[in-house]
Each structure stands twice: as structure tokens, then as C-alpha cells.
Design a protein around this motif. Structure first.
Motif: not given
Length: 511
Positions: A435-442
Motif C-alpha cells: 500500500i501507499i501510506a501518506r503520513l501527516p506532516e507532523r
């Protein structure tokens, strides 16, 4: 046996004196250091040769002496016993020892002079003993490996494969063990044609199926054929598989990165690029996970028809679908402009090195000719085993088993991310093994995030490694390509938890 002042090869203890025969009492040092210890160890190597069957004893004695010199057990400058004495110690005829000395002298392992005895030559430079290195892409010391591209090797059907192996060996005629048809065994090509037609909607004529060592070899075969036709570059998806560039480079072709949009490979940049061939993963784009839209598939085929171009379809995980119906192959829409490739690397094991390509009729003969010059064909027994495994239904059963297991692991991955790294956006989850996971900017920036993950023993693959120039996200966020197929559900949970803890500890320390 020897005269005083020599450094001979020692023999077994004498029954009358208890002393070691063949060793001069006052001379234990020589050019090789502690020669008594070294030569004694070398003499022991000759015992198995002396007990070999009579017809092989001479050759065995020569081989044992040769190996002793090569390994350094008999160092340069060591004087060997007289042939009569060594023969008596070993319990063999003097003629065998004399013949061995003469042969190794002719090969420059030994040197001899009239009245001076026989010595180990200084011409031999024994190589230091080295173990064989394992260069396979493993990650020693990693606690949890989330890198994509590997199935669960523990699911490999060992018993069923072993049964198919026995069946194949029993039925194969002796002639099948000769050099094979470079396209592959006829029975495997027939089995693959039936399988791919049924499962992937491929137009598969067994005469145009070529068995390869995985998609990697299929890619290089295409590269060599394109290069022979005058091509200088091939278009590749960006982001896409980093392997394509190196594989095509090995054939003398450059690669031109071509961008994607929400429907697949963007057509306008392809038209402007000037390339005559392009590599695609339309059923489940690697790494983004999108399926090419029907309109985009049609546009790509229109490009190929209008430019006499070639599309390579890498169907690397086309059998794994969870939340939507399987998408048929692009090749099935126009087999004269699409080279279809696939393998068992995700469904069985990459170590089998078994794959296939189906080429347009206009390219088949060139592909086969190149395959012949590369390796003369894949191993016949392995091909026969796969043919029996497919024809007997074992392959379909394996796919059903993997489908259930990988769906469970995908669900475990998405749930663990939601629980431990809240706010993470996931995509490409309806199919495949990652899968592709985009983490929050923090959680950014990416470099710091990856450093903390590595320190925690978590192996990751950022999306940036799949882009041209390995460029990171411009907005400072972290995007990961997370493989889950090879990680048990419990280990998925533990790995994501450890990752979250490492990131939070690092953030707290900085604060």
C-alpha cells in the motif's frame, strides 16, 4: 628414511621406537614455519587416498598432494619423504608415489634434483580460504521489514511442489534432459497459455509464449530486440519500478521517465518523448496502486498503433485482487502491439526464477533467438514441475491460499496505521501486495523519519526511491511504499507500533 638435516613428511609412530618416522629430531623449523605441524597435517590428508580402491588410488594420491600444496598445508620449500619411505608409511606401492611425484613435478607443484630429493615448489601461491558471500537482498538485524516486493515464502507449497517434482521426473523422457527449446517445454507453454487466457484475459498462443527467468529477463530480452531495431530509449512510469532503468541500461538503452495522473500513464508527455516503446503496469501500477482507466488504456493503444510503438505490460501481481474484480490484461485488447510479461515470483517464490513473455508475432522470432544466445533455455525439470503444478490445479489452489492470507495482512496493516499513526492516508489497497501510506506532516521530514525507523530496526521503502532522481515529497510529508504480504498479521501490528514509538521518542527528545 631420511638423512639428518632434512625436513621430510612425517609418518606414523614406529612400533619399535615410538618415535615419529620420517622426522629429523633436530630440524622442526623451515621456510614454512613450524613445518612438523604443517606437514603432519598434510600427511593425514593422504590417508584417505591410500585407502581408495586400487584403480583410483594413484589419481587420489596425486589429488591429495596437489590440494595440500594449494591449501598451504605443505608450504613452499618443504622437502618430501623419499618415495620408498612414503610408500611404506602409506602402505602403497612405491610406483604410485613415484608417479605422483613425477606428475606434480611436471605441473610445477613440486621440484626435484638429482640427489637433492623432492621439494614443494615456490611457484604455487596458495589462495587464502574464503567463504562464499551471500549477496541476496536480505536485511540482517532488521526487526520488521516492510519493504515491498516479496511474498510470504513460508506459504510456498513444499509438499505439493515435491510431489509435482517426483511426477515430472518419473514421466520425463531421457530426451527432455537435453538442451531444451529456448521458448520453453511445450507442455509448460500450453499450460501457461491456458492459465493466462482463463485468469488474465491474455491472447496466448503457445507458439508465442517464451519461458524466462522472471520478468527481469523478459525485460532484457525486449531491450536487446529494441536495441537491435535501432531504438535508443524506452519510456518508463514515474514513479515506477527502479529496476527498469538498470535492466534496460544493460542492453544499451536509456530510459525516459514519464509522469502519471489519476488514470495512468499520461499520454501527452509520452507523445512528446519520441520513444517507440514504453513499460507499463496497467492492472495495478507500481507503486501507486492505481488501475489504468478504460479511456487511458484505449489512448495508449491508439499511440502504439499510430506510431508502430510497443507497450510492455508488466503484470507483476495481476492475480491479487481484494475489493474489486480483477482487471484484464492490456495485451488482450491488442496482442500485436503489447508484450505481456509475468512470473511466479509473487505467487510462488522469486527464487524459482520462472516467468514468461508473450510477444507480438513480428517480434517472437527475435525474442527466441536472443533467448537462445543468453542461456539456451530454462532448466527442463523446473519447467516440467511447473507445468504439472499448473495443469493439476495446484497453482490455482496456491493463489486462493495467498489471496486469503494477503487480504488479512492488508487489513492488519491499515488497522495498525489507523491505531498507531492516526491521520495516515492510505491508497492502492484494493489489490497487490503493498500500500501507499501518506503520513501527516507532523511526522516529517522524510530523512529524519527514516533515520528513526532504521534505528528502531524497521526497514522501510519511501515512495521517493521510486521516482526519477529519487526526489522526496516537496511538501515535507512522508510517503511510504509498505509491503505486507511477507509479514504475519501480529508482526504487522508490532512493527507499526514500534515505528510509532520510535518517531514519538525522537520528537520528544528534540522538544
Amino acid at each position: 628414511m631420511t638423512s639428518s638435516g632434512t625436513n621430510p613428511m612425517p609418518g606414523p609412530p614406529s612400533e619399535s621406537t615410538g618415535r615419529t618416522r620420517g622426522v629429523s629430531p633436530g630440524r622442526e623449523e623451515g621456510p614454512g614455519g613450524d613445518v612438523r605441524a604443517q606437514v603432519s597435517a598434510a600427511w593425514e590428508l593422504l590417508l584417505p587416498a591410500a585407502s581408495a580402491p586400487a584403480r583410483r588410488r594413484g589419481r587420489a594420491l596425486q589429488a591429495a598432494l596437489r590440494d595440500a600444496v594449494r591449501s598451504g598445508r605443505l608450504p613452499a620449500g618443504t622437502r618430501l619423504p623419499a618415495s620408498r619411505a612414503l610408500a611404506a608409511d602409506l602402505g602403497v606401492s612405491r610406483g604410485l608415489v613415484t608417479e605422483a611425484y613425477e606428475q606434480l613435478t611436471a605441473e610445477s607443484y613440486l621440484r626435484a634434483g638429482r640427489g637433492a630429493g623432492t621439494w614443494v615448489s615456490g611457484d604455487v601461491r596458495p589462495a587464502a580460504a574464503q567463504g562464499a558471500r551471500d549477496m541476496s537482498p536480505r536485511a540482517p538485524g532488521v526487526r520488521v521489514d516492510f519493504r515491498p516486493g516479496t511474498p510470504d515464502l513460508a506459504l510456498f507449497p513444499r509438499s505439493a511442489w515435491a510431489a509435482a517434482h517426483r511426477t515430472a521426473l518419473a514421466r520425463l523422457p531421457h530426451s527432455s534432459l537435453g538442451y531444451p527449446d529456448p521458448r520453453g517445454l511445450p507442455e509448460l507453454r500450453v499450460a501457461l497459455a491456458s492459465l493466462l487466457t482463463r485468469r488474465r484475459g491474455v491472447v496466448a498462443d503457445p507458439e508465442r509464449v517464451v519461458v524466462c527467468s522472471g520478468v527481469a529477463q523478459a525485460t532484457t530480452l525486449l531491450g536487446f530486440v529494441l536495441r537491435g531495431r535501432g531504438a535508443s530509449a524506452v519510456g518508463v512510469e514515474d514513479p515506477g519500478s527502479p529496476e527498469h532503468a538498470s535492466l534496460f541500461a544493460s542492453t544499451g538503452l536509456a530510459t525516459v521517465p514519464l509522469p502519471l495522473d489519476d488514470e495512468g500513464l499520461a499520454v501527452e508527455p509520452l507523445l512528446r518523448s519520441g520513444v517507440s516503446a514504453v513499460v507499463t503496469t496497467p492492472a495495478h501500477q507500481f507503486p501507486t496502486g492505481i488501475a489504468y482507466s478504460a479511456a487511458r488504456r484505449g489512448a495508449l493503444l491508439d499511440w502504439a498503433r499510430s506510431t508502430s510503438g510497443v507497450i510492455m505490460e508488466d503484470d507483476y501481481d495481476g492475480d491479487f485482487r481484494y475489493d474489486r474484480a480483477p482487471v484484464g490484461s492490456l495485451q488482450g485488447l491488442d496482442p500485436e502491439h503489447v508484450v505481456y510479461t509475468g512470473s511466479v515470483s509473487k505467487s510462488l517464490a522469486p527464487g524459482l526464477r520462472l516467468g514468461w513473455l508473450i510477444a507480438p508475432a513480428s517480434m517472437t522470432d527475435e525474442m527466441v533467438a536472443r533467448k537462445r544466445t543468453m542461456d539456451l533455455g530454462n532448466p527442463s525439470v523446473d519447467q516440467a514441475v511447473l507445468a504439472d503444478f499448473v495443469a493439476g490445479g495446484g497453482y490455482d489452489r496456491q493463489l486462493r491460499l495467498c489471496q486469503r492470507a494477503y487480504r488479512e495482512r492488508r487489513d492488519a496493516m491499515t488497522e495498525a496505521l489507523d491505531r498507531h499513526l492516526p491521520g495516515t492516508e492510505v491508497s492502492g489497497i484494493a489489490a497487490g501486495l503493498h500500500i501507499i501510506a501518506r503520513l501527516p506532516e507532523r511526522f516529517g521530514p522524510e530523512d529524519e523519519f527514516l533515520r528513526r525507523a532504521t534505528a528502531a530496526g524497521i526497514a522501510l521503502h519511501p515512495l521517493s526511491r521510486c521516482t526519477a532522481g529519487a526526489r522526496g515529497a516537496q511538501d515535507g510529508t512522508v510517503r511510504l511504499v509498505l509491503g505486507y504480504a511477507h509479514v504475519a498479521p501480529g508482526a504487522v501490528e508490532d512493527g507499526v507500533r514500534l515505528l510509532a514509538e520510535a518517531v514519538r521518542r525522537g520528537s520528544a527528545a528534540e522538544a
